[in-house]
Design an enzyme around this catalytic site. Sequence first.
Site, short mmCIF file in Angstrom:
data_model
loop_
_atom_site.label_atom_id
_atom_site.label_comp_id
_atom_site.label_asym_id
_atom_site.label_seq_id
_atom_site.Cartn_x
_atom_site.Cartn_y
_atom_site.Cartn_z
N ASP A 175 0.87 -1.17 0.00
CA ASP A 175 0.00 0.00 0.00
C ASP A 175 0.91 1.22 0.00
OD1 ASP A 175 -1.79 2.04 0.39
OD2 ASP A 175 -2.33 1.48 2.44
N LYS A 189 2.66 11.27 -3.32
CA LYS A 189 1.64 10.54 -4.09
C LYS A 189 0.68 11.50 -4.79
CE LYS A 189 -1.83 6.89 -3.34
NZ LYS A 189 -2.32 5.92 -2.34
N GLU A 204 -7.17 0.36 -4.60
CA GLU A 204 -7.17 0.24 -3.15
C GLU A 204 -8.49 -0.32 -2.60
OE1 GLU A 204 -5.99 4.14 -1.99
OE2 GLU A 204 -3.93 3.87 -2.70
N ASP A 262 -13.04 4.74 1.09
CA ASP A 262 -11.60 4.76 1.37
C ASP A 262 -11.11 6.20 1.41
OD1 ASP A 262 -8.89 4.45 1.52
OD2 ASP A 262 -8.68 3.17 -0.24
#
Length: 604
Positions: free
Chosen positions: A8, A70, A147, A170
């Site tokens: 992850d 990210k 994800e 999420d």
Amino acid sequence: MSKIVGIDLGTTHSAIAVVEAGMPGILADAEGRRLLPSVVHFPANGEPVVGVAAKRIQTVEPERTVVSAKRFMGRSENSLVKGEAASPVEVSALILKELRAQAEAALGESVDRAVITVPAYFNDAQRQATKLAGEQAGWKVERIINEPTAAALACGLQGLPEGDQVAVYDLGGGTFDLSILELREGVFQVLATHGNTALGGDDVDAAIAEWLETKVEGELDATGKARIREAAEQAKIALSSSDEYRIQLPFLKPDFSLEVNFSRADLESLARPILEQTKTHCRQALTDAGMKSTDLSQVILVGGQTRMPLVRRLVAEWFECAEYEEVRGDVRLGDSFHSADGPVLNTGVNPDEAVALGASIQGAILSGEMTSTLLLDVTPLSLGVETFGGLMNVIIPRNSTIPAKAGEMFTNAVDGQRAMLVHVLQGERERAADNWSLGRFELEFESAPRGGARVGVQFEIDADGILQVLARDTTTGREKIVPIQSAVDVSDDRVQEMVEESVEHAFEDMDARRWVEAALKADEAVKAARDGLEAFRDELDNAQIIDEAIAAVEGLLQSADNDQGDLPALKAAVARLDQVTLPLADLIMDRAMEAMLRKQGVLD
């Protein structure tokens, strides 16, 4: 063959997991820490520092420390630190390299194969950048998966009844996704996904930090701002389990120390406007799936930010989640009162670890260690090409299950054309200019009259969600295969707003498409009429009437502004032109038939 681990790669924290003896588990570092801060520090001299040590240095040298890289994946930033090799891909590669060392130390063996997760709403450029970062870190990236999809695996949803539908909410440090999945014959299919690649817990931290800065007189230097940001994050975490937290920052300035009480109510007033932004994405995903919230069996919360009590209350409210109240003193017969009116809010999974655990399960499936529970992801936005007239022709529609392959045949628009430009687009708007350009390339072919060439264009999206485009001239067999690379810099907010814009401009866009299509047909009718008049004017009694009909059509075409014109009038003018050219069409047909019969020797 080495194990395939699951990673992850998070905005604020990253984690790595592996399946051993049929059970997925997080691989901790030597100090027992299960999460690696996604922070990289670039000292003036020496090698980059990653993780906990980098986070500690951040408050001292924030200008040489990269956080939340990210959020910049897929963009063309050369460096996030002046004078250093610190592009988003390079920073992510350093984090992934650290995770690899952590895994090898924990397992006592070499590890080089991984499944890496990305937000469901990551576009092609961002997925390519993530895969490249993995390769630079020495990983063989076996699969890129979404994800929420990984979270579904971690929750063991394969045990649900056939046809059950769940939502995965999420909300991480820097990204948000809402995905709706359904179990069909042992196969997980993502029915819809929606999200924002630049929305998460970082924004809550920033709001708290901004509020704290109002308590300080005068300007703060970079170190002071970094200390406030760190204190903001600590306060947010503490208030998930307590009602009040005292923030103390001694000597924030040489003559000033900050001490302030910060309550959960204060936090929620700052966080609510940010969290409310996720509501639109939840509604859109339900709409895309053609569902109501009460059709869901459960809503799974994933991502560290979902620990916040306000997030849980809001999600329960938006999805009308069932709430059970224990009633004492009554005896009730039957079982109807046990039935939930809405989905269950599933908070049983560790929100920080679920994605990595699910990725490790996918890795074990790929390596054959576990039996396959197939997960079918979907494309978040439609993919297509620009066609003559500036319209987008969709090849793979939004929410198509991937891997996917689809194609269409195209032809040349003008006489003598020797090449075709294939302009690849992503988006939901009707006009090409309103969508996101993924890339362009040309395919050459033999010169042909208008409509004579045949070029097949095929789109293929692999299991990682990465697009490859093939164009082939069917006459010569000449072809080009172009993998779409992350060379185009498009802001994340443009992607996340695409669907909303398509809804907002739906009628306007459809009017534009109707006009363009009608205008192209009108151009064809005018050209055919002019060519016919040039050849047979002297043999026609109504040549002047045809000239007037042509002029009427051309006048309406010239009066159009930005793909908008009088569509009913244009259609009427074209219909009039078709009517008055019937004698011309008959004459052309007669001459063609006569020529054919002469060629066959039937006529002298």
